[in-house]
Design a protein around this motif. Structure first.
Motif, mmCIF file in Angstrom:
data_model
loop_
_atom_site.group_PDB
_atom_site.id
_atom_site.type_symbol
_atom_site.label_atom_id
_atom_site.label_comp_id
_atom_site.label_asym_id
_atom_site.label_seq_id
_atom_site.Cartn_x
_atom_site.Cartn_y
_atom_site.Cartn_z
ATOM 1 N N ASP A 180 0.827 -1.194 0.000
ATOM 2 C CA ASP A 180 0.000 0.000 0.000
ATOM 3 C C ASP A 180 0.870 1.255 0.000
ATOM 4 O O ASP A 180 0.932 1.976 0.998
ATOM 5 N N LEU A 261 -8.398 -3.958 -2.886
ATOM 6 C CA LEU A 261 -7.971 -2.772 -2.145
ATOM 7 C C LEU A 261 -8.034 -3.015 -0.643
ATOM 8 O O LEU A 261 -7.102 -2.667 0.098
ATOM 9 N N ARG A 266 -3.491 -0.456 -2.064
ATOM 10 C CA ARG A 266 -3.524 0.176 -3.386
ATOM 11 C C ARG A 266 -2.634 -0.551 -4.377
ATOM 12 O O ARG A 266 -2.995 -0.764 -5.533
#
Length: 319
Positions: A180, A261, A266
């Motif tokens: 992420d 997600l 991400r």
């Protein structure tokens, strides 16, 4: 045709932040062992499925997929330099073949390949130009993203094309697993950052340095259990690797953006590159996969995984 697959996580932070020595040594040793396998195999063509991190592809024209007919290193993180050795005529044949299978793929005579492409080429092949390579970009950062089922479809179409070649082919999937990083998104950032996301090619050295420092700071905080990045998710990573090992293309195609997600962060959206690579391998017949390495490395903001696959032996198919 001879074919071999390697999928590996990438992280541009390997030369900047160091996890515990034993962890780093094992990761680098596994890359080195896979590089020895590649050298012994001596591929005549490498096909790399990889994402971009707003270094070569931007919102001024964001394709879901793009084949590089000519390509050069983007220069980010100082990984790789100069042009890639792209066999232009063969890459154009691949574009035609994929389009004939109803996959609308973009193509570029000036692709900028960022570390998603260049790091696996450096680690596994020795340098970015050692072998003829066709780079295939899959959008894993800029929303809206192509559905995972389209990554399966793309990989399947590419695999059918590769299956008609006589060359020794190495398929590489680069990205993920769970991570992420601080990737900005349109609609949630100031206008000057939006402008970068739209047209941020060829930044100044100072701008690139500021960006890289932001990522490094995120890694340091994550290693200390701080910051706002989603923690790495070893359980999710291992479940994905099982799906790849068992060639469960239906389950991979059904993965949803919001679930990726929530579970993988991400950067987990980059798993589309692995999906396409394994789909290409699967299109050429049953395969046997091996997991060589997995470790969640906070300092590198990456669930670091490495897998390979080769066609299943005929006697295994008969059994």
């Amino acid at each position: 045709m001879p074919v071999k697959l390697i999928c590996a996580s990438h992280t541009p932070m390997m030369d900047y932040i160091h996890p515990p020595a034993a962890v780093e040594a094992e990761a680098r040793a596994t890359f080195a062992s896979l590089a020895e396998d590649v050298a012994a195999y001596d591929p005549e063509l490498v096909v790399v499925f990889a994402p971009d991190h707003f270094n070569g592809f931007f919102y001024d024209l964001m394709p879901s997929f793009c084949v590089g007919l000519r390509a050069a290193c983007a220069g980010d993180w100082d990984i790789g330099h100069g042009p890639l050795n792209v066999p232009e005529a063969l890459a154009l044949d691949l574009v035609r073949a994929v389009q004939a299978q109803d996959i609308d793929v973009a193509y570029s005579y000036r692709m900028q390949a960022d570390h998603g492409f260049t790091q696996p080429l450096e680690f596994l092949c020795g340098n970015v130009a050692r072998y003829p390579v066709i780079p295939i970009f899959i959008n894993g950062a800029a929303k809206p993203l192509p559905p995972c089922r389209r990554a399966v479809a793309l990989g399947t179409a590419v695999g059918r094309f590769l299956g008609g070649l006589s060359e020794r082919v190495l398929i590489i999937g680069s990205g993920g697993l769970s991570h992420d990083p601080p990737t900005p998104q349109m609609g949630s950032v100031p206008p000057e950052v939006e402008e970068f996301l739209i047209a941020g090619r060829n930044p100044t050295p100072e701008a690139r340095q500021r960006r890289q420092e932001n990522v490094l700071r995120t890694g340091r905080l994550l290693a200390e259990g701080q910051g706002q990045s989603l923690p790495l998710n070893a359980d999710w990573d291992r479940k994905l690797m099982t799906l790849f090992a068992t060639a469960d293309m239906d389950a991979l195609a059904a993965l949803r953006d919001e679930d990726i997600l929530a579970q993988g962060g991400r950067g987990g959206q980059e798993i589309r590159a692995w999906i396409a690579a394994f789909a290409a391998m699967n299109a050429m017949g049953p395969y046997q996969a091996v997991t060589h390495y997995y470790h969640p490395i906070d300092e590198w903001i990456a669930g670091m995984g490495m897998m390979s696959a080769v066609p299943a032996p005929r006697n295994a198919l008969a059994a």
